[in-house]
Design an enzyme around this catalytic site. Structure first.
Site, mmCIF file in Angstrom:
data_model
loop_
_atom_site.group_PDB
_atom_site.id
_atom_site.type_symbol
_atom_site.label_atom_id
_atom_site.label_comp_id
_atom_site.label_asym_id
_atom_site.label_seq_id
_atom_site.Cartn_x
_atom_site.Cartn_y
_atom_site.Cartn_z
ATOM 1 N N ARG A 24 3.634 151.249 89.191
ATOM 2 C CA ARG A 24 3.056 149.965 88.788
ATOM 3 C C ARG A 24 2.961 148.964 89.940
ATOM 4 N NH1 ARG A 24 2.279 153.336 85.809
ATOM 5 N NH2 ARG A 24 2.674 153.437 83.575
ATOM 6 N N GLU A 57 6.106 143.566 84.068
ATOM 7 C CA GLU A 57 4.898 144.258 84.498
ATOM 8 C C GLU A 57 3.735 143.271 84.526
ATOM 9 O OE1 GLU A 57 2.355 147.883 82.572
ATOM 10 O OE2 GLU A 57 4.439 148.315 83.088
ATOM 11 N N SER A 104 1.957 146.410 78.008
ATOM 12 C CA SER A 104 3.415 146.423 78.219
ATOM 13 C C SER A 104 3.837 145.191 79.007
ATOM 14 C CB SER A 104 3.837 147.686 78.970
ATOM 15 O OG SER A 104 3.569 148.838 78.205
#
Length: 282
Positions: free
Chosen positions: A155, A274, A204
């Site tokens: 990520r 995130e 998310s």
């Protein structure tokens, strides 16, 4: 003074000082070259994985969704513009009998955003299928770069300063397009069954810690359904924070902070977001 809540998936946030919609990459280059050298820039695709604060963004927002949105298949390679939705890429690759991109159907964003954060879903990750990328800088110059010129991790992607993604070439495998389309349908069914897909969220909220899942830690801390104003930890999936209808960005940011503090207090793990937070507080 364009309201930004209509351009992000949480449906919150204040106005941009100005919003620009490019006609194509050449137009984008001319526009970038015309801006002051220190003009704050915010690049938007679908506006997922992003929290825009209630005070808005005191700079220029560049909206690629629906603008730079081309896709061309040549053999087992696919050229994709940065404003193309990941779901469209998955579908078109399957129709061309190419395999390896089905996971993109589970990413609620555009290829530009997927490249910027190495987005993933259902075991797949964006940069595993990237052959090359095309970047643009503040002067409007366009560059082709190879994957080994980037530091790519879970990520996170470290790119050259003051350069942004405008497209990429994906390298896939020839295969059974019907089987790939069936895999996409199965992924979407699984996503609908486990995630609050019909409610405004950013995707998310937190990264998964090594060897664990953020959703498990949040649920174990008794936070499913916890609310701040109009923001709620989804009862369906604990790593999703949803806008129940009247949430502000401040509600969401406060809830994110509360979840992080409670998980750290109860589970001994400090979650990393995130989602990216941008803009000004009122």
């Amino acid at each position: 003074n364009e309201p930004l809540k209509r351009y992000n998936t949480w449906r919150v946030g204040g106005p941009a000082r100005q919003l620009y919609l490019p006609a194509d990459t050449e137009d984008l280059g001319v526009f970038l070259a015309s801006l002051p050298p220190r003009e704050p820039l915010l690049w938007l695709g679908l506006g997922s994985n992003l929290l825009i604060r209630d005070g808005g963004f005191a700079g220029t927002v560049i909206l690629l969704l629906g603008r730079l949105s081309g896709l061309t298949v040549a053999g087992n390679e696919v050229w994709v513009d940065a404003g193309t939705s990941c779901a469209k890429v998955a579908r078109e690759c399957a129709r061309a009998d190419l395999t390896g991109a089905a996971f993109l159907a589970g990413i609620p964003g555009t290829m530009g955003g997927a490249l910027a954060m190495n987005a993933g879903a259902f075991g797949g990750e964006t940069w595993r299928i990237v052959r090359s990328v095309t970047m643009i800088d503040r002067g409007g110059s366009v560059y082709r770069r190879e994957p080994d010129q980037f530091k790519v991790s879970y990520r996170e992607v470290v790119r050259p300063a003051e350069e942004w993604f405008v497209g990429c070439t994906l390298r896939l495998k020839q295969g059974d397009g019907n089987a790939e389309q069936a895999a996409i349908r199965a992924l979407l069914d699984r996503r609908a069954a486990t995630q609050p897909t019909g409610q405004p969220s950013c995707g998310s909220t937190f990264r998964n810690p090594t060897g664990d899942h953020a959703a498990r830690l949040i649920e174990a801390s008794g936070l499913k359904g916890h609310r701040v104003g109009g923001a709620e930890v989804s009862p369906k999936h604990a790593n999703f924070i949803i806008n129940t209808g009247d949430a502000t960005a401040a509600d969401i940011e406060q809830l994110i902070a509360h979840v992080r503090e409670e998980v750290e207090r109860q589970q001994g793990v400090r979650l990393q977001t995130e989602v990216h937070m941008v803009g000004e507080r009122p």
